[in-house]
Design an enzyme around this catalytic site. Structure first.
Site, mmCIF file in Angstrom:
data_model
loop_
_atom_site.group_PDB
_atom_site.id
_atom_site.type_symbol
_atom_site.label_atom_id
_atom_site.label_comp_id
_atom_site.label_asym_id
_atom_site.label_seq_id
_atom_site.Cartn_x
_atom_site.Cartn_y
_atom_site.Cartn_z
ATOM 1 N N GLU A 111 0.978 -1.240 0.026
ATOM 2 C CA GLU A 111 -0.095 -0.137 -0.199
ATOM 3 C C GLU A 111 0.761 1.205 0.033
ATOM 4 O O GLU A 111 1.904 1.258 0.888
ATOM 5 C CB GLU A 111 -1.056 0.015 1.453
ATOM 6 C CG GLU A 111 -1.674 1.266 1.551
ATOM 7 C CD GLU A 111 -2.484 1.567 0.348
ATOM 8 O OE1 GLU A 111 -3.424 1.060 -0.173
ATOM 9 O OE2 GLU A 111 -2.299 2.958 -0.040
ATOM 10 N N TYR B 169 0.043 4.218 0.736
ATOM 11 C CA TYR B 169 -0.330 5.203 1.830
ATOM 12 C C TYR B 169 -0.214 4.527 3.155
ATOM 13 O O TYR B 169 -0.267 3.469 3.112
ATOM 14 C CB TYR B 169 -1.848 5.814 1.719
ATOM 15 C CG TYR B 169 -1.619 6.603 0.600
ATOM 16 C CD1 TYR B 169 -1.142 7.880 0.306
ATOM 17 C CD2 TYR B 169 -2.822 6.507 -0.477
ATOM 18 C CE1 TYR B 169 -1.272 8.935 -0.734
ATOM 19 C CE2 TYR B 169 -2.834 7.469 -1.625
ATOM 20 C CZ TYR B 169 -2.045 8.491 -1.570
ATOM 21 O OH TYR B 169 -2.508 9.255 -2.658
ATOM 22 N N GLY C 245 -7.145 1.088 3.862
ATOM 23 C CA GLY C 245 -8.606 1.157 3.599
ATOM 24 C C GLY C 245 -8.868 1.715 2.117
ATOM 25 O O GLY C 245 -9.976 1.873 1.835
ATOM 26 N N GLY D 161 -23.190 12.776 -11.573
ATOM 27 C CA GLY D 161 -22.986 11.413 -10.998
ATOM 28 C C GLY D 161 -23.446 11.280 -9.370
ATOM 29 O O GLY D 161 -23.797 12.236 -8.826
ATOM 30 N N ILE E 217 -21.558 11.013 -7.060
ATOM 31 C CA ILE E 217 -20.483 11.515 -5.822
ATOM 32 C C ILE E 217 -21.054 13.035 -5.961
ATOM 33 O O ILE E 217 -21.173 13.749 -4.822
ATOM 34 C CB ILE E 217 -19.058 11.625 -6.392
ATOM 35 C CG1 ILE E 217 -18.663 10.169 -6.273
ATOM 36 C CG2 ILE E 217 -18.296 12.437 -5.646
ATOM 37 C CD1 ILE E 217 -17.224 9.745 -6.559
ATOM 38 N N GLY F 278 -16.274 12.166 -12.416
ATOM 39 C CA GLY F 278 -15.675 10.605 -12.662
ATOM 40 C C GLY F 278 -14.351 10.480 -12.300
ATOM 41 O O GLY F 278 -13.684 11.431 -11.760
ATOM 42 N N ASP G 136 -11.981 -0.997 -8.731
ATOM 43 C CA ASP G 136 -12.110 0.285 -9.623
ATOM 44 C C ASP G 136 -11.283 0.093 -10.830
ATOM 45 O O ASP G 136 -11.506 0.688 -11.890
ATOM 46 C CB ASP G 136 -12.004 1.295 -9.025
ATOM 47 C CG ASP G 136 -13.064 1.928 -8.022
ATOM 48 O OD1 ASP G 136 -14.055 0.935 -7.815
ATOM 49 O OD2 ASP G 136 -12.876 2.993 -7.408
ATOM 50 N N HIS H 14 -44.478 -5.325 11.167
ATOM 51 C CA HIS H 14 -45.199 -3.863 11.069
ATOM 52 C C HIS H 14 -44.964 -3.063 12.228
ATOM 53 O O HIS H 14 -44.987 -3.433 13.334
ATOM 54 C CB HIS H 14 -46.852 -4.002 10.957
ATOM 55 C CG HIS H 14 -47.566 -2.979 10.744
ATOM 56 N ND1 HIS H 14 -47.706 -1.789 9.655
ATOM 57 C CD2 HIS H 14 -48.199 -2.245 11.854
ATOM 58 C CE1 HIS H 14 -48.293 -0.942 10.027
ATOM 59 N NE2 HIS H 14 -48.743 -1.008 11.245
HETATM 60 P P1 FAD Z 1 -9.248 1.893 -3.865
HETATM 61 O O1 FAD Z 1 -10.156 1.869 -2.582
HETATM 62 O O2 FAD Z 1 -9.185 2.882 -4.665
HETATM 63 O O3 FAD Z 1 -7.889 1.421 -3.286
HETATM 64 C C1 FAD Z 1 -6.841 1.225 -3.872
HETATM 65 C C2 FAD Z 1 -5.520 1.194 -3.078
HETATM 66 O O4 FAD Z 1 -4.495 1.175 -3.851
HETATM 67 C C3 FAD Z 1 -5.440 2.720 -2.543
HETATM 68 O O5 FAD Z 1 -5.238 2.688 -1.131
HETATM 69 C C4 FAD Z 1 -4.065 3.219 -3.324
HETATM 70 O O6 FAD Z 1 -3.306 3.832 -2.358
HETATM 71 C C5 FAD Z 1 -3.267 1.847 -3.474
HETATM 72 N N1 FAD Z 1 -2.408 1.996 -4.552
HETATM 73 C C6 FAD Z 1 -2.522 2.496 -5.743
HETATM 74 N N2 FAD Z 1 -1.560 2.221 -6.543
HETATM 75 C C7 FAD Z 1 -0.403 1.495 -5.869
HETATM 76 C C8 FAD Z 1 0.766 1.220 -6.137
HETATM 77 N N3 FAD Z 1 1.377 1.160 -7.165
HETATM 78 N N4 FAD Z 1 1.364 0.585 -5.125
HETATM 79 C C9 FAD Z 1 0.901 0.343 -3.764
HETATM 80 N N5 FAD Z 1 -0.262 0.852 -3.621
HETATM 81 C C10 FAD Z 1 -1.216 1.345 -4.588
HETATM 82 N N6 FAD Z 1 -18.707 3.011 -3.333
HETATM 83 C C11 FAD Z 1 -19.603 2.316 -2.716
HETATM 84 O O7 FAD Z 1 -19.701 1.106 -2.791
HETATM 85 N N7 FAD Z 1 -20.508 3.177 -1.816
HETATM 86 C C12 FAD Z 1 -20.523 4.503 -1.466
HETATM 87 O O8 FAD Z 1 -21.194 4.901 -0.772
HETATM 88 C C13 FAD Z 1 -19.293 5.078 -2.133
HETATM 89 N N8 FAD Z 1 -19.102 6.227 -1.922
HETATM 90 C C14 FAD Z 1 -18.079 7.037 -2.537
HETATM 91 C C15 FAD Z 1 -17.776 8.510 -2.242
HETATM 92 C C16 FAD Z 1 -16.754 9.429 -2.790
HETATM 93 C C17 FAD Z 1 -16.714 10.546 -2.656
HETATM 94 C C18 FAD Z 1 -15.927 8.418 -3.469
HETATM 95 C C19 FAD Z 1 -14.714 9.121 -4.206
HETATM 96 C C20 FAD Z 1 -15.920 6.928 -3.970
HETATM 97 C C21 FAD Z 1 -17.177 6.163 -3.271
HETATM 98 N N9 FAD Z 1 -17.436 5.032 -3.645
HETATM 99 C C22 FAD Z 1 -18.391 4.365 -3.006
HETATM 100 C C23 FAD Z 1 -16.507 4.303 -4.378
HETATM 101 C C24 FAD Z 1 -15.580 3.399 -3.674
HETATM 102 O O9 FAD Z 1 -14.800 4.055 -2.887
HETATM 103 C C25 FAD Z 1 -14.617 2.719 -4.557
HETATM 104 O O10 FAD Z 1 -15.438 1.810 -5.499
HETATM 105 C C26 FAD Z 1 -13.851 1.658 -3.773
HETATM 106 O O11 FAD Z 1 -12.917 2.481 -2.836
HETATM 107 C C27 FAD Z 1 -12.817 0.799 -4.942
HETATM 108 O O12 FAD Z 1 -12.163 0.093 -4.029
HETATM 109 P P2 FAD Z 1 -10.624 -0.462 -4.674
HETATM 110 O O13 FAD Z 1 -10.198 -1.342 -3.585
HETATM 111 O O14 FAD Z 1 -10.765 -1.325 -6.041
HETATM 112 O O15 FAD Z 1 -9.790 0.687 -4.826
#
Ligand code: FAD
Length: 469
Positions: free
Chosen positions: A36, A38, A42, A184, A186, A274, A315, A447
């Site tokens: 990770e 950061y 999470g 969208g 967000i 987006g 994502d 209910h």
């Molecule tokens: P991420 O959560 O993006 O995690 C990816 C991780 O990979 C990050 O911590 C990043 O630092 C790390 N990383 C990237 N590249 C590297 C690298 N080269 N080396 C090491 N680490 C790396 N979804 C919902 O289902 N419900 C909601 O209510 C919802 N609300 C949202 C509200 C907002 C404002 C936003 C922005 C998004 C929301 N989403 C919601 C979408 C949701 O946050 C994402 O779909 C979800 O976080 C995707 O998960 P992920 O594990 O694929 O990626």
């Protein structure tokens, strides 16, 4: 000195997709390295996405309810809130969940490396943690690197009042006149937060002529009718430029219908147009991992990239960008790697927009049903007849169920109304288990509840289209 590590599985990214994959792999006995970039675990979801936005939506809805109760004379004191304390509580929740994730990772003996990773070969990856370089040889890799705001795709002014979603969730101040670019999930949720926290005028522009086009028309009409009282929608408007004049933020946009230029002053602008896949690896393509036209990592039905021992989930592989989709795909990938049964049904991904009113849906809509030549019937139950909705002051809303006429099975559902997303628990299960209208009607619903509307809708379907036939 470089440090060499051999592992079964390396997971890149600690968001919902990555932490689920790591923990599941460790649970079944694989040696796992989680990388990770950061310090906090999470990913987007916990740190700048689902969790902070849902907390702020919760608190802003409470504030709004208090205002309403004061207006009605039920509360005697006027509602005042402390923005700083709201922010502190938000950070506390994030840190608590992140701390729990650290504990889980430790308890499962997962080796956590903090740093940016880059593939060296299809079987090795390097990580630099600021002091040391690690070279990890793996059997399988799972890329769960998520997505980032595509704010930087715009060549516009960088200013403390031009925000992406992360800035907006920092709650630095409440703008009086607020422009949101992008209609969208967000953009609409952040508009709801700021509306309840006191922004006086919120314009939402989008270059498309329609928004939320995946909603059935009747549902869109009901939902958008409520939103248009709160926000000023300007559809077919394209953002051109943002300029700072004497500390005033001027936004230039094109009205694409009459091709006229407009400019307007705002106190803050949110760009929520987006998110783009996070493919910040130096040599993804060099090691043979292909991308599609939109730069998402290309995967087959088993989440394998063009390098078959390297998987990608969440994502980074495309829409819908939702935490629970990534979590589900993580479970699927572990099943695939360990040779177990695998089943991913794209249609059954529940979707929720936590606006006021909330809107949520699961399964297929009428448009898809028509496209697939399914003979269907829909039933809509307005919440104004639902006791619990009246008690909860959320009588604006409807429950809509879509049934297949051939076997009377439920194939899709929409719920408009605050608290309605909780109905998706039963509705998802019903669609997944192949329940028909009679099953839903015969289940004893408590209910007064909002989910009674599910059995009511099923009763109406049975009366009109089954017994009535
Ligand atoms: P991420 O959560 O993006 O995690 C990816 C991780 O990979 C990050 O911590 C990043 O630092 C790390 N990383 C990237 N590249 C590297 C690298 N080269 N080396 C090491 N680490 C790396 N979804 C919902 O289902 N419900 C909601 O209510 C919802 N609300 C949202 C509200 C907002 C404002 C936003 C922005 C998004 C929301 N989403 C919601 C979408 C949701 O946050 C994402 O779909 C979800 O976080 C995707 O998960 P992920 O594990 O694929 O990626």
């Amino acid at each position: 000195m470089d440090k060499y590590i051999n592992t079964h599985i390396v997971v890149i990214g600690s968001g919902p997709s990555g932490y689920t994959a790591s923990i599941k792999c460790a649970n079944i006995g694989y040696k796992v390295v989680l990388i990770e970039k950061y310090l906090n675990l999470g990913g987007t979801c916990l740190n700048v996405g689902c969790i902070p936005s849902k907390y702020l939506l919760y608190i802003s809805k409470v504030i709004n309810l208090n205002k309403y109760l004061y207006k009605k004379g039920i509360f005697i004191n006027k509602n005042k809130f402390n923005l700083h304390k709201i922010k502190l509580k938000k950070d506390k929740i994030i840190n608590l969940i992140s701390g729990n994730l650290f504990k889980l990772v430790n308890r499962h003996n997962i080796l956590l490396l903090n740093g940016i990773s880059n593939f060296l070969t299809p079987e090795s990856i390097e990580v630099f943690d600021g002091k040391k370089r690690y070279i990890i040889n793996f059997n399988y890799a799972i890329i769960a690197s998520g997505s980032v705001n595509n704010f930087k795709d715009f060549n516009i002014l960088y200013n403390y009042r031009v925000w992406d979603s992360t800035d907006a969730l920092n709650l630095n101040f409440i703008p009086e006149k607020f422009l949101i670019v992008g209609c969208g999930f967000i953009g609409l949720e952040i508009a709801t937060i700021y509306n309840f926290l006191g922004s006086r005028k919120i314009d939402i522009i989008d270059c498309c002529s329609k928004y939320l086009t995946f909603l059935d028309k009747d549902i869109f009409d009901i939902y958008s009718n409520y939103l248009k009282d709160k926000f000023n929608f300007k559809l077919s408007y394209k953002l051109l430029d943002i300029k700072l004049v004497n500390d005033n933020l001027y936004v230039y946009m094109n009205n694409c219908i009459n091709n006229k230029l407009e400019n307007k002053r705002y106190d803050a602008v949110l760009i929520s147009t987006g998110r783009s896949p996070n493919i910040n690896f130096n040599n993804l393509v060099d090691v043979g991992i292909n991308l599609n036209n939109n730069n998402f990592i290309k995967v087959n039905d088993f989440f394998q990239t063009s390098r078959l021992n390297i998987f990608a989930i969440g994502d980074v592989i495309g829409h819908p960008m939702l935490a629970h989709k990534g979590i589900y795909q993580a479970k699927n990938v572990i099943d695939i790697i360990s040779g177990n049964f695998y089943n991913f049904r794209f249609n059954n991904i529940p979707k929720i927009i936590y606006t006021d009113p909330e809107i949520s849906w699961v399964g297929i809509n009428e448009i898809e049903a028509k496209k697939n030549k399914i003979d269907f019937r829909s039933v809509v139950i307005p919440w104004k007849y639902c006791g619990k909705a009246l008690i909860n002051n959320c009588n604006v809303g409807v429950t809509k169920l879509i049934f297949n006429r051939n076997d009377n099975k439920i194939i899709g559902a929409f719920v408009v109304g605050n608290g309605g997303s909780e109905l998706l628990g039963e509705l998802s299960l019903a669609i997944e288990m192949g329940c028909d209208a009679e099953d839903l009607s015969l289940i004893l619903h408590a209910h007064p509840t909002l989910y009674e509307t599910i059995s009511e809708a099923s009763d109406v379907y049975l009366r009109n289209y089954y017994f009535g036939n």
